[in-house]
Each structure stands twice: as C-alpha cells, then as structure tokens.
Design a protein around this motif. Structure first.
Motif, mmCIF file in Angstrom:
data_model
loop_
_atom_site.group_PDB
_atom_site.id
_atom_site.type_symbol
_atom_site.label_atom_id
_atom_site.label_comp_id
_atom_site.label_asym_id
_atom_site.label_seq_id
_atom_site.Cartn_x
_atom_site.Cartn_y
_atom_site.Cartn_z
ATOM 1 N N ARG A 228 -7.995 7.490 -1.114
ATOM 2 C CA ARG A 228 -8.059 6.991 -2.499
ATOM 3 C C ARG A 228 -6.897 6.086 -2.858
ATOM 4 O O ARG A 228 -7.114 5.051 -3.490
ATOM 5 C CB ARG A 228 -8.181 8.173 -3.470
ATOM 6 C CG ARG A 228 -9.581 8.747 -3.431
ATOM 7 C CD ARG A 228 -9.796 9.867 -4.418
ATOM 8 N NE ARG A 228 -11.098 10.472 -4.181
ATOM 9 C CZ ARG A 228 -11.397 11.722 -4.453
ATOM 10 N NH1 ARG A 228 -10.484 12.516 -4.977
ATOM 11 N NH2 ARG A 228 -12.597 12.185 -4.216
ATOM 12 N N PRO A 229 -5.656 6.438 -2.455
ATOM 13 C CA PRO A 229 -4.571 5.482 -2.711
ATOM 14 C C PRO A 229 -4.832 4.110 -2.077
ATOM 15 O O PRO A 229 -4.515 3.084 -2.679
ATOM 16 C CB PRO A 229 -3.349 6.155 -2.070
ATOM 17 C CG PRO A 229 -3.642 7.600 -2.168
ATOM 18 C CD PRO A 229 -5.135 7.733 -2.002
ATOM 19 N N ASP A 231 -7.735 2.625 -1.671
ATOM 20 C CA ASP A 231 -8.639 1.940 -2.599
ATOM 21 C C ASP A 231 -7.876 1.448 -3.820
ATOM 22 O O ASP A 231 -8.065 0.330 -4.288
ATOM 23 C CB ASP A 231 -9.761 2.878 -3.053
ATOM 24 C CG ASP A 231 -10.848 3.015 -1.995
ATOM 25 O OD1 ASP A 231 -10.841 2.191 -1.048
ATOM 26 O OD2 ASP A 231 -11.675 3.929 -2.098
ATOM 27 N N MET A 232 -7.010 2.318 -4.365
ATOM 28 C CA MET A 232 -6.246 2.003 -5.574
ATOM 29 C C MET A 232 -5.318 0.809 -5.371
ATOM 30 O O MET A 232 -5.139 -0.015 -6.256
ATOM 31 C CB MET A 232 -5.370 3.196 -5.957
ATOM 32 C CG MET A 232 -6.102 4.259 -6.704
ATOM 33 S SD MET A 232 -6.270 3.771 -8.425
ATOM 34 C CE MET A 232 -7.757 4.641 -8.802
ATOM 35 N N ARG A 234 -5.668 -1.713 -3.753
ATOM 36 C CA ARG A 234 -6.320 -3.019 -3.705
ATOM 37 C C ARG A 234 -6.410 -3.638 -5.099
ATOM 38 O O ARG A 234 -6.770 -4.798 -5.244
ATOM 39 C CB ARG A 234 -7.691 -2.898 -3.053
ATOM 40 C CG ARG A 234 -7.581 -2.364 -1.620
ATOM 41 C CD ARG A 234 -8.890 -2.359 -0.908
ATOM 42 N NE ARG A 234 -9.395 -3.704 -0.743
ATOM 43 C CZ ARG A 234 -10.686 -3.979 -0.583
ATOM 44 N NH1 ARG A 234 -11.562 -3.008 -0.582
ATOM 45 N NH2 ARG A 234 -11.073 -5.217 -0.417
ATOM 46 N N PHE A 235 -6.089 -2.854 -6.149
ATOM 47 C CA PHE A 235 -5.940 -3.440 -7.489
ATOM 48 C C PHE A 235 -4.516 -3.962 -7.638
ATOM 49 O O PHE A 235 -3.651 -3.645 -6.829
ATOM 50 C CB PHE A 235 -6.167 -2.369 -8.556
ATOM 51 C CG PHE A 235 -7.542 -1.808 -8.594
ATOM 52 C CD1 PHE A 235 -8.586 -2.551 -9.113
ATOM 53 C CD2 PHE A 235 -7.803 -0.535 -8.131
ATOM 54 C CE1 PHE A 235 -9.861 -2.030 -9.161
ATOM 55 C CE2 PHE A 235 -9.075 -0.011 -8.174
ATOM 56 C CZ PHE A 235 -10.105 -0.763 -8.688
ATOM 57 N N ILE B 86 -7.238 -7.608 -11.642
ATOM 58 C CA ILE B 86 -7.829 -8.069 -10.391
ATOM 59 C C ILE B 86 -8.457 -6.888 -9.661
ATOM 60 O O ILE B 86 -7.843 -5.827 -9.542
ATOM 61 C CB ILE B 86 -6.754 -8.707 -9.486
ATOM 62 C CG1 ILE B 86 -6.153 -9.929 -10.176
ATOM 63 C CG2 ILE B 86 -7.339 -9.092 -8.132
ATOM 64 C CD1 ILE B 86 -4.898 -10.431 -9.521
ATOM 65 N N PRO B 88 -11.030 -5.799 -6.066
ATOM 66 C CA PRO B 88 -11.635 -6.309 -4.831
ATOM 67 C C PRO B 88 -13.030 -6.863 -5.130
ATOM 68 O O PRO B 88 -13.789 -6.254 -5.881
ATOM 69 C CB PRO B 88 -11.734 -5.068 -3.944
ATOM 70 C CG PRO B 88 -10.791 -4.078 -4.516
ATOM 71 C CD PRO B 88 -10.688 -4.375 -5.973
ATOM 72 N N GLN B 99 -13.134 4.585 -10.291
ATOM 73 C CA GLN B 99 -11.679 4.603 -10.087
ATOM 74 C C GLN B 99 -10.963 5.107 -11.331
ATOM 75 O O GLN B 99 -9.849 5.623 -11.242
ATOM 76 C CB GLN B 99 -11.162 3.194 -9.749
ATOM 77 C CG GLN B 99 -11.833 2.534 -8.561
ATOM 78 C CD GLN B 99 -11.571 3.250 -7.259
ATOM 79 O OE1 GLN B 99 -10.529 3.848 -7.075
ATOM 80 N NE2 GLN B 99 -12.551 3.223 -6.366
#
Lengths: 344, 262
Positions: A228-229, A231-232, A234-235, B86, B88, B99
């Motif tokens: 999960r981090p 994925d996070m 990527r923001f 921003i 992905p 999220q």
C-alpha cells in the motif's frame, strides 16, 4: 463474448497462472541445457542425488548454482526497479539512477587496485586476484553510494526529483572515478572488471546463492507490508500525506530496500542493464488495471528473463558464451520500445 | 473538535507567505478563504493540514500541535485536497477513492464492509457511481476533480480542507460541490475550510469568510459585515456594489467592468 474475454473475466489472475509454469519450464530448461551436452537422464540422476562425478560437477556445482544465482539476481534487479520507479515517479528509474551500479564499479576497481599491491606484485596474474570477495565489495560499494544519495537528497527534503538528481550526479562522479582507476591498469585486472561490468553469470557458485538468498527473502517478506505505501507513493507528497502516509519514513524504507536488493545483485553478477528498467514496465503492461498483479508479475518475469537470457547466451555463444548483461541489453531494448509504442 | 492556528507565519525562502495568522474553526462550520492570487490562501490551508512547517506560531487540533500527530491518526480526523493533485494515469475512479481509506485500513488490514460503504457513499455524493470503473485519464477535467473530492470524502474525516475545489468545474458542477459542502456541514457536522475565487459563492456557502491580503488577515466574519466594510473593492482593486437579494440570502457583489480602476 470471445474466448479471450471470457478467460479475462473468469480468471482475473490468468497472467500469474500462465507465467508460473513458464518460469518453471525456463528454470528446468536452463539446468538441462548447456554448453556441455548432457543427456536429460543423466541430469535427472544428478538432481536425484546420483550420477557420475563429472556430471555432478557440471550440474551440481556449475549449472545449478548459476541458474539459481541468475534467478535471484533477476528478482533483485526487477523488484528494485519497480520500487525505484514507483517512489521516484520516474518511469526511467533503475538501479543505476541511485548510483548503485556506479558505486559498486568504483568499489570493485579500488578493491582490485589495492588487493594487487597489497597481496601480489604481478598485476598480470589472474588467479592471484581475490575474486571471491567481489560480490561483497560490490554490494558494499553500491549500498554506500545509495546511502550517500539518500542523505544528500534528505538534506533537501527527500522529494522524488531530489533523489533522482542526486543519484544521477553521484553516479556520474563515481563512474568517472572508477574509469580513472581502471585506465591505469594491467590486463588481468582489466579482464576481471570488464567481465564483471558486462554482467555475467559465468562461474557463479553456491557462494553467490548463499550471499543473495537471505537478502532476497528479506526483501520479498517485506513486500506485502510495502504494497500500500508503494501505491501511495505514486501520488505527490501532499496527497499521500493527506491520505495518512508517513511519507518520509515509507519513502526511506522502500528506497533502502531497493538499494539493498540492487547493490547485492550488482555485486554478485554485475550491472545487468535493462532488467530493472524493462521488467516492471512489462509487468505493468500485462497487469493493466489489476495493480495487485504488478508485484508478483515483476518477480516472476525478472527471474524468468534473466535465466532465459543466460541460457540463450550460453547456447548461442557456446564455450565463448555471451554475457547475460549483453543479452538482456540487446533483448531488453526492443521490448522497451514496443511497450513505449503501445502506451499512449 | 477544535482546529486553530495562532500567530502563524510561513515563508518560502525569502518571501514571507503568511504573517501572524490566527484563526479557529468550530465543528460543522464552513469557512471560506478568499483573497487575490498570492495572498496566502493555499499556504494557510497547507499549514492547517499540517503539510507546511511554520516559521513561527502553531497549528493545533484538540490542543495538540499538528506536527506531533501520527500522519494516519491525523488523516482519520482531517482530510485535505490540494489544488492540482497528481495520480498515476492508469488508476480508475474507484481505485483512487479506495486510497482515501488508507488511514483506516493501514498497511495490511483488508477492506471491510464499513470501508466499502464509505467508498460507495463518496461515489454517490459526487455523482460518480456510474463512472467508478472509468480510468482517470478518460475523465473530463470536472469529473476528475469530483473523483478527487470523492477520495477526500471516503476518508470520512470530520474536517475537510479543500483548495479551490470548484476550479475546472462548469457552473452546474460548481453548484453541486457547494451544495455538497453545505450538506456535509448540516447533516454530518463536517467542518469545511475551503479556498475559493468566486466571492459570491464564498459568501453563499460560508458561515464565515476570511479575507487574506499579502499574507495578512484583513477581514474575518459573516458576509454582511464583509459587504459593509468596503474591503473587497480595495483588496481586489475593482469597483462594484453589493446587492441585497432579500429573503435572508447572502449579499451579491456586482462588479462594474467599465469603471474598474486601472
């Protein structure tokens, strides 16, 4: 609905189930095929604990550790690439972007330079050089470079861009230093360094497997907690932190794990160009929107591609085998280009 | 619930963006930050969300400095949507909204029915239920903005900080967002702090309007006194007049194009 569509909806994890047998097949083929033509029956005998002394030497002490080293190194490079691409939000990131490859090169150059003057006076004698220390030295050099980049970037707030810029700058300096040292050398040392720089699985033994395996396990066991981090990260930082991520801590942990995986693999087999860069893209392309598949696909693909690449290099080159680094570079470039064409 | 900042000063390099700002919000209140470009609205919101380290002064939630909160604990209480976030490219609307539950599920806990309910509610509230499977890249600017708002909503925080949530939206969707803000505060007791450029919308939606000018607070209070103060014309360097629409509605500022000062 057509057949492919049905399969996609009924079995959303199909890439994994398809790839697992392919990986297994590739590994088996890599053990059964090689420069020395050995009947499959005899290979099987060795694997079951029998076989002649010669066969045991070739399969047990040469081919098997070589394949397993390649498999582990493939996992290290591709997972490190995936982690670095995610957290730097840079699709071109790979272990060289953190200065890891360059740091390892410099450490190995310095080591060979010092070792020769320290232990032996004749720089043209190959066997007098302590090659068994190369993986450890390369790993330490690469890891150290990663840590230097990390602290340089942290002084300025540890943003993805900072890390990338610091990594490239540090990498360039280390590379220049290494080349400076190498240029003043005798032939034997040059040969070792060139062989290592090309990225090779030649003469990799159980020592290399023992060296890599604990780190592979450590990295892979940490991954479920990092899912999960990743994925996070990527923001952008503000968004990730607003969602509740301890940005700095998770960024650091993932960066250091990536450096550890990359540095150990570079030390063991040399910088395998393109594996860390291409495999994550390939995995993402196959996974599409199913994010959960990217990580396992990266692991499988990384292992498979390196093992297959090495087999190809052995079969084509014969006794003058083509180093795996050359095969992955030549094979990786078209894959990357075709992926770029398909991504709008 | 109490969120307040005291004597807050923030600077970027040598430029001081915020001078000694003191503000506090109550539960269920809607606070609108207005001011010219570069007046410090965004900086103030970042500081209130604990994303900017102030030079001096403090921001406290329930009497505890924001810097001392664990990011995840804070995210359960407070959610912030920056101006141009921003994501992905290949992410879908629902994946983005999921999220928003990170603060609740953490590193490994599986998503439960409560999480799914929050996600569905967020999608419904922003009118995105039908677009849930759509990729973010396939959306219009307005739809993408609403997807981000949905992600912030899924966090189910009691304080919602929005940095210009209506930019990129057409008038219809602007009104939808403002109505959503009103509903959240009325029905759920959510505190909303938002930066917004449209003065009339600010006066319409907010319980209190905060006017910032060059990093300083120049007005704080309900729309009526703001209209009477004459500060709008001075601060934005325009001429116009406030029209009383009656029926207890917020005053309406009518800008005069021809006579506007150079």
């Amino acid at each position: 609905m057509n057949l492919a569509g049905t399969i996609q909806t009924r079995f959303p994890d199909w890439p994994l189930w398809t790839l697992a047998p392919v990986a297994l097949l590739a590994g088996t083929a890599a053990v059964f095929m090689g420069v020395v033509n050995m009947p499959p029956g005899e290979v099987l005998n060795v694997l079951l604990g029998h076989g002649s002394a010669d066969a045991r030497l070739i399969i047990g002490d040469i081919r098997l550790p070589r394949v397993i080293t390649g498999l582990l190194a493939g996992i290290h490079f591709s997972v490190a690439g995936l982690l670095l691409q995610s957290i730097t939000r840079n699709p071109l990131a790979d272990p060289s972007i953190m200065g890891v490859s360059q740091g390892a090169t410099l450490a190995i150059s310095i080591f060979l330079f010092v070792a020769v003057y320290g232990f032996n006076s004749d720089p043209h004698v190959l066997y007098s050089l302590p090659v068994q220390w190369l993986p450890l030295v390369g790993c330490l050099g690469g890891g150290l470079a990663g840590v230097v980049v990390y602290f340089l970037a942290m002084r300025h707030g540890l943003s993805p861009l900072r890390v990338t810029l610091c990594g490239i700058a540090v990498g360039a300096v280390l590379h220049a230093l290494a080349m400076g040292i190498i240029s003043g050398w005798g032939t034997a040392r040059l040969e070792i360094v060139m062989q290592w720089l090309a990225g090779s699985l030649y003469a990799r033994s159980w020592d290399h497997v023992v060296f890599l395996l604990p780190l592979t396990l450590l990295g892979l066991l940490a991954l479920p907690l990092l899912r999960r981090p990743i994925d996070m990260l990527r923001f952008d930082a503000d968004v990730a932190r607003s969602f509740g991520l301890s940005y700095r801590r998770q960024f650091s942990i993932i960066l250091l794990i990536a450096c550890m995986l990359a540095a150990s693999a570079v030390g063991a087999v040399g910088p395998l160009i393109f594996v860390g860069l291409v495999v994550p893209h390939l995995a993402r392309f196959i996974a599409g929107r199913r994010f959960a598949l990217v990580l396992p696909l990266t692991i499988f693909l990384g292992a498979t591609l390196v093992v297959v690449g090495d087999l190809v290099g052995r079969l084509i080159g014969g006794s003058q085998e083509i180093p795996i680094g050359v095969v992955t570079a030549i094979g990786g470039a078209p894959i990357l280009l075709s992926l770029l064409r398909r991504t709008p | 619930m109490s969120l307040q900042c005291t004597d807050l000063s923030v600077s970027y390099g040598s430029r001081q963006a915020l001078h000694a700002l003191t503000l506090s919000v109550q539960k269920g209140e809607v606070l609108a930050l207005i001011g010219p470009n570069g007046s410090g609205k965004s900086t103030a919101l970042h500081a209130l969300a604990g994303l900017t380290r102030p030079d001096s002064g403090s921001v406290e939630l329930d009497g505890r400095a924001l810097a001392s909160w664990r990011r995840r604990d804070l995210a359960k209480r407070l959610s912030f949507l920056p101006q141009a976030p921003i994501a992905p490219d290949e992410m879908s609307v629902e994946q983005l909204v999921r999220q928003g539950r990170f603060a609740h599920v953490g590193l490994w806990r599986a998503y439960g029915s409560q999480d799914q309910a929050a996600i569905d509610w967020a999608l419904d509230s922003t009118g995105l239920a039908d677009l849930a499977g759509r990729g973010l890249r396939e959306l219009s600017g307005g739809e993408r903005q609403r997807a981000w708002i949905a992600a912030a909503l899924a966090q189910e925080a009691e304080i919602l900080i929005l940095d210009e949530p209506t930019s990129f939206l057409d008038i219809g969707h602007q009104v939808e967002v403002l109505e959503l803000v009103g509903r959240l505060s009325r029905d759920r007791g959510v505190t909303v702090i938002l930066a917004i450029h449209d003065l009339n919308q600010a006066m319409m939606v907010a319980d209190r309007v905060v006017l910032l000018n060059r990093g300083r607070l120049s007005f704080e209070g309900p729309a009526g006194p703001l209209a009477a103060s004459g500060l709008i014309e001075k601060t934005f360097n325009v001429q116009g007049r406030f029209v009383d629409l009656g029926n207890g509605a917020a005053p309406h500022f009518d800008v005069d194009l021809r006579r506007s000062r150079r």
